[in-house]
Scaffold this active site. Structure first.
Site, PDB file in Angstrom:
ATOM      1  N   LYS A  61       5.163   4.598  -1.363  1.00 36.31           N
ATOM      2  CA  LYS A  61       5.144   5.816  -2.062  1.00 36.31           C
ATOM      3  C   LYS A  61       6.389   7.028  -1.795  1.00 36.31           C
ATOM      4  CE  LYS A  61      -0.090   6.580  -2.064  1.00 36.31           C
ATOM      5  NZ  LYS A  61      -0.861   7.122  -1.133  1.00 36.31           N
ATOM      6  N   ALA A 115       0.807  -1.018  -0.137  1.00 38.94           N
ATOM      7  CA  ALA A 115      -0.113  -0.559  -0.172  1.00 38.94           C
ATOM      8  C   ALA A 115       0.769   1.440   0.071  1.00 38.94           C
ATOM      9  CB  ALA A 115      -1.114  -0.361   1.169  1.00 38.94           C
ATOM     10  N   SER A 116       0.351   1.749   0.887  1.00 42.69           N
ATOM     11  CA  SER A 116       1.061   3.825   0.291  1.00 42.69           C
ATOM     12  C   SER A 116       2.525   3.748   1.108  1.00 42.69           C
ATOM     13  CB  SER A 116       0.534   4.899   1.054  1.00 42.69           C
ATOM     14  OG  SER A 116      -0.718   4.887   0.561  1.00 42.69           O
ATOM     15  N   THR A 117       2.992   2.304   1.632  1.00 45.61           N
ATOM     16  CA  THR A 117       3.794   2.435   2.293  1.00 45.61           C
ATOM     17  C   THR A 117       4.675   2.316   1.621  1.00 45.61           C
ATOM     18  OG1 THR A 117       4.365   0.454   2.590  1.00 45.61           O
ATOM     19  CG2 THR A 117       3.137   1.405   4.578  1.00 45.61           C
TER      20      THR A 117
END
Lengths: 375, 631
Positions: free
Chosen positions: B335, B331-333
């Site tokens: 980014k 997920a956004s980790t």
């Protein structure tokens, strides 16, 4: 002269030693005592270094020695006189054993007298040579053919009765003791040859009709012990390992691993020679055989110098039978003869046969020491 | 008188001479027979002596293997994590017992041994080697040992055997890290045989099955010793002839801190998830927690089928090591990593601004990709995109970068590959690429797939350890490392320090890109709009972090996520990665929690607590130790 001279004996007779008066042959007694001492040493080792077996053996030996010394007091003339009656009684007892005997270890050997068990075949070991010697000595030697054949019958009856029990070892020894009498009585070599042929012819009969399965098994095992290493071959494999691993000097007293660790079966009885060989090596073995040889030599000396032909035949037979024990036992333990229940004389732990053996030597001493002065 | 007369008539002299001759013949025969005996005995005792001597020794000498003591396992501060403790078992030698069934029945009555166990024993006694001790009851209590000792004289052939068994004092806290040993089974035997190690395991009963116990099996096991004993014909030992002592296994010193481990485990109480804490300077693992866990000690003693099935069939899947095997969409980790790549590839600069209306659309495609914030973030730059976890910014960046570049770059951070940690139970996760999708799904790669990759979803999965590893590389500006549990191996001849495993570093065109991406992560934790600002409020240190919220359940177009309505198992996974301190990172933490909702609200506080605990107990080194070259 191998067996000494009569003249020397006669000289001895005129001034008899204390031993002679006690009817003891000191030379023979000493050899036997040494042998017994050796036996006790080995029994102590084979019995797991406990005084248990040794103590019991000492008691038995004492009894046996007492019997020997007692019999030495009897003038051999008496045996001759009673030869036939005791032969008949002995034979009847053998029949009785087969009819009402006590079964033990798969064989019927004992008569239960209530207070003790009695093994008639043991006494027959002495009665047969007495009867045979008396029978053959009653006429001039060499014996005639007919007489020899009758003597054979005399021997064969108890032999077969004992073989039926079955007790192959004892029947063999009894047959041998009788045959020795016949041989020593000077039966002609022709007859001996004929007898040998007859014996060879008898072997198939023995194999197929008289021998039991387990006995055949033992003979087969002799030729190839490895065919059943944990069954019938086990005894012989373990005992040859014991003997062979002893080497020249042996592992030392109480150091025999085969016996101390109990790989060796019947190590204090029939297979005690393996224990001895393992612990004392070939050196000890040769000394032991030398001891036996000296006893045989003394026995034959007594036989050769007996005053009567009966005495000579009886003493000679007893002596040679004693050697047969040695030969059969060592032969079987070292794997050149089938396993038959024959103890190593005076070394093996065990009762009856020892008494018989020493009784035999008692008779021998009697023959030697009961002498009439001959002018 | 008559007798005497006959003797005189018969030629006594001639008869005596005849006898004499026969006696000599007999004596010669005796000599011959003695010669036969002696020659045979000579053959046995001299010619074949060597052979028989060997056979005699074979008879009596038996070589018994002696098991080495297994090496112990300590944490970084020397606290014992895996111990060997004596356990007592009741063992019987069937050959020494006259009536085995009666003895077993009687003992069973005394010690309340189950019928099933008795049957198993009797079965075993039939097939086992002769004179071997066969266990009837294991793990005896002190009371049982006493009870047996008192009545032992009544039962010949029964023994109370003491043996060292593994014991894990921290129970379920380390199961997934340290692993456990259990009885050697048939498959283990086959493997040992294939590896040629069977001889070394002759006396060993247990073998490492999981975790470090398995990975370092060879180190921990040691070398078997031998006892040469003399046995009698019944196989009973009479004395020891020679003894070659076993070489005990080496001890392991971990980098793991049991206090931190326990803290992390406590933080995960009641949840399904994982916490990984690493020191990015050398890759040493500080904590490795997978929840829920289970007690490894029953496995050592032989777990019952029922208890094992309960673990196996539990919906919480306690047997899975979530730290190394749990595959979560990052997920956004990830980014910040995409930001790095975008900077490196010149797709964006820190100043590049993107308009976020709350949705993203690929040109010519109808489908809308939504931001988590329904109304959008408005204008966002690189920092605020990371800080507020703006999806639209990264949808845009990802589509501009393309899957090939993302794939290549992510691979450099270890995604889609085993980290190489010293635990075998590891999954590689999925780092999707064109070739991967074709091979896996038989489909070409679509641009829409790349959009999802931009927010760490779609096909992308990674283990918490991989996340910690990747963020650790980032924290150290590209310095690569292999995560490792064991710091040193302590042998008799001293400690073997395991040198850090150097890997090729990740290199960017400009080193400032690292600082720019990390600045975004700092803002996540410490700026006023940071998603994790609440979790990291008032820290004594400056840290960097990134939250992630992964959809487990994909929503239909235009459908809204409503936690209340959804089944708990379909709730979002909460992810969080963080490291500290910012200027000289010494701890990196990855947290994954299943079905707990948003990462910043659920996972971030756990990461914060772990870092806080580390600071409190260990503290940060402000200056690098002398003698160690700076990277």
């Amino acid at each position: 002269m191998i067996f000494g001279s009569v003249e020397r004996l006669e000289a001895q007779m005129r001034k008899p030693s204390i031993w002679f008066k006690l009817h003891i042959d000191a030379y023979l007694l000493m050899l036997l005592l040494v042998l017994m001492a050796v036996g006790l040493m080995v029994i102590y080792s084979a019995g797991g270094q406990s005084m248990d077996l040794g103590t019991r053996q000492i008691i038995r030996l004492s009894v046996a020695v007492f019997v020997m010394l007692a019999l030495a007091q009897i003038n051999p003339e008496n045996y001759r006189r009673w030869a036939y009656p005791i032969y008949v009684i002995g034979t009847l007892m053998l029949v009785a054993v087969l009819l009402v005997g006590v079964v033990g270890k798969g064989a019927q050997r004992w008569i239960d007298l209530g207070f003790m068990r009695f093994q008639p075949s043991e006494i027959m070991k002495l009665i047969v040579p007495i009867a045979a010697a008396h029978f053959l000595a009653s006429d001039a030697l060499p014996a005639r053919v007919g007489k020899v054949i009758l003597a054979f019958v005399l021997i064969l009856i108890p032999t077969l009765l004992i073989a039926r029990q079955p007790d192959l070892g004892t029947s063999l020894l009894i047959a041998a003791s009788g045959v020795f009498v016949i041989f020593l009585a000077g039966v002609s070599w022709k007859l001996i040859a004929a007898g040998a042929v007859a014996l060879a012819g008898f072997i198939p009969v023995l194999w197929f009709y008289l021998m039991r399965d387990y006995q055949r098994q033992r003979v087969l095992t002799l030729f190839d012990p490895e065919r059943d290493p944990l069954g019938s071959g086990y005894h012989i494999i373990q005992s040859t390992i014991a003997i062979g691993s002893g080497g020249i000097s042996g592992k030392g007293w109480l150091q025999g691993t085969q016996s101390q660790l109990e790989f060796l079966p019947e190590r204090h009885t029939d297979f005690i020679f393996a224990v001895f060989s393992e612990e004392f090596g070939l050196t000890g073995v040769i000394l032991l055989l030398l001891l036996y040889l000296l006893i045989v030599f003394r026995g034959l000396y007594i036989a050769a110098n007996a005053q009567t032909t009966f005495g000579s035949l009886l003493a000679g037979s007893i002596t040679l039978t004693f050697f047969v024990y040695v030969f059969v036992n060592i032969g079987m333990v070292s794997g050149i003869l089938p396993v038959v229940g024959v103890p190593l004389p005076l070394v093996s732990y065990g009762g009856t046969s020892m008494v018989t053996l020493l009784a035999g030597f008692g008779i021998l001493m009697g023959i030697h020491t009961h002498r009439r002065m001959i002018i | 008188m008559a007798a005497r007369k006959r003797i005189t008539i018969r030629d006594r002299q001639a008869e005596a001479a005849l006898f004499y001759r026969r006696a000599v013949v007999a004596l010669l025969a005796v000599f011959a027979m003695l010669a036969l005996l002696v020659s045979n005995l000579y053959k046995l005792q001299v010619t074949r002596h060597e052979d028989f001597n060997t056979r005699s020794n074979d008879n009596r000498i038996r070589v018994l293997p002696v098991a080495p003591n297994r090496g112990l396992i300590y944490d970084r501060n020397g606290i014992l994590l895996a111990d060997n403790r004596p356990v007592y078992s009741l063992e019987l030698v069937p050959e020494e017992i006259d009536d085995l069934t009666a003895t077993v029945t009687s003992l069973a009555e005394m010690l309340a041994i189950s019928e099933e166990r008795q049957q198993k024993f009797l079965e075993q006694s039939r097939v086992s080697r002769r004179f071997k001790k066969i266990p009837l009851l294991e793990n005896l209590t002190e009371q049982e040992v006493a009870l047996i000792s008192v009545s032992q004289h009544q039962y010949p052939g029964i023994y109370v055997e003491a043996r060292l068994k593994r014991y894990y004092p921290f129970g379920d806290a380390l199961t997934h890290a340290v692993g456990y040993v259990a009885k050697i089974n048939k498959r283990d035997l086959e493997n040992l045989d294939k590896a040629g190690k069977l001889a070394n395991y002759k006396a060993t009963r247990d073998i490492g099955k999981q975790g470090l116990e398995r990975y370092y099996e060879d180190v921990l096991h040691g070398t078997v010793g031998y006892q040469e004993v003399e046995v009698n014909n019944r196989g009973r030992i009479t004395r020891t002839v020679a003894f070659e002592p076993p070489v005990p296994g080496s001890d392991l010193r971990l980098s793991l801190d049991i206090q931190l481990q326990l803290k992390a485990q406590e933080l995960l109480t009641g949840m399904r998830g994982a916490v990984v804490a690493l020191d990015p300077r050398d890759g040493s693992v500080l904590a490795l927690v997978s929840a829920p866990s289970y007690d490894p000690n029953p496995f050592v003693q032989g777990i019952s089928g029922k208890a094992y099935r309960a673990l196996l069939n539990s919906d919480d899947r306690p047997l899975i090591n979530r730290t190394t095997q749990g595959q979560y969409p990052p997920a956004s980790t990830v980014k910040p990593l995409l930001a790095l790549l975008a900077l490196n590839e010149g797709v964006v600069t820190p100043e590049t601004r993107v308009w976020d209306p709350g949705w993203f659309r690929i040109e010519g495609v109808k489908r809308k990709y939504r931001d988590w914030k329904k109304w959008g973030h408005g204008w966002v730059d690189l920092y605020s995109a990371i800080e507020q976890s703006c999806n639209i910014y990264f949808f845009d960046a990802a589509t501009k970068l393309g899957i090939d570049k993302i794939d290549e770059f992510a691979s450099q951070f270890g995604f889609g590959e085993y980290t190489g940690i010293d635990i075998r139970e590891e999954s590689a996760g999925v780092q999707p690429s064109r070739s991967w999708k074709r091979a896996r799904h038989g489909q070409p790669w679509y641009l829409g797939d790349t959009v999802n990759i931009g927010i760490g979803q779609g096909y992308w999965t990674a283990t918490p350890l991989q996340l910690a590893h990747a963020i650790g590389i980032m924290a150290r500006h590209g310095d690569n490392f292999t995560p490792r549990m064991v710091q040193s191996i302590q042998t008799d001849s001293g400690n073997i320090q395991l040198p850090p495993d150097q890997r090729p570093p990740v290199q960017l065109k400009k080193d400032t890109y690292w600082d720019e991406a990390i600045e975004g992560m700092r803002r996540v934790n410490h700026s006023e709009h940071g998603t994790a600002r609440k979790a990291f409020a008032d820290t004594s240190y400056v840290s960097a972090g990134k939250s992630g919220t992964a959809q487990v359940f994909s929503l239909k177009q235009d459908e809204e996520y409503d936690a209340e309505k959804l089944n708990k198992r379909k709730h979002d996974n909460a992810m969080f990665v963080a490291f500290a301190p910012l200027n000289n990172p010494q701890i990196v933490v990855a947290v994954a929690i299943e079905n707990q909702g948003g990462g910043s609200s659920n996972a971030a506080p756990i990461a914060r607590a772990v870092i806080d605990h580390y600071v409190e107990t260990t503290g940060f080194e402000s200056i690098l130790p002398i003698g160690i070259p700076t990277p």
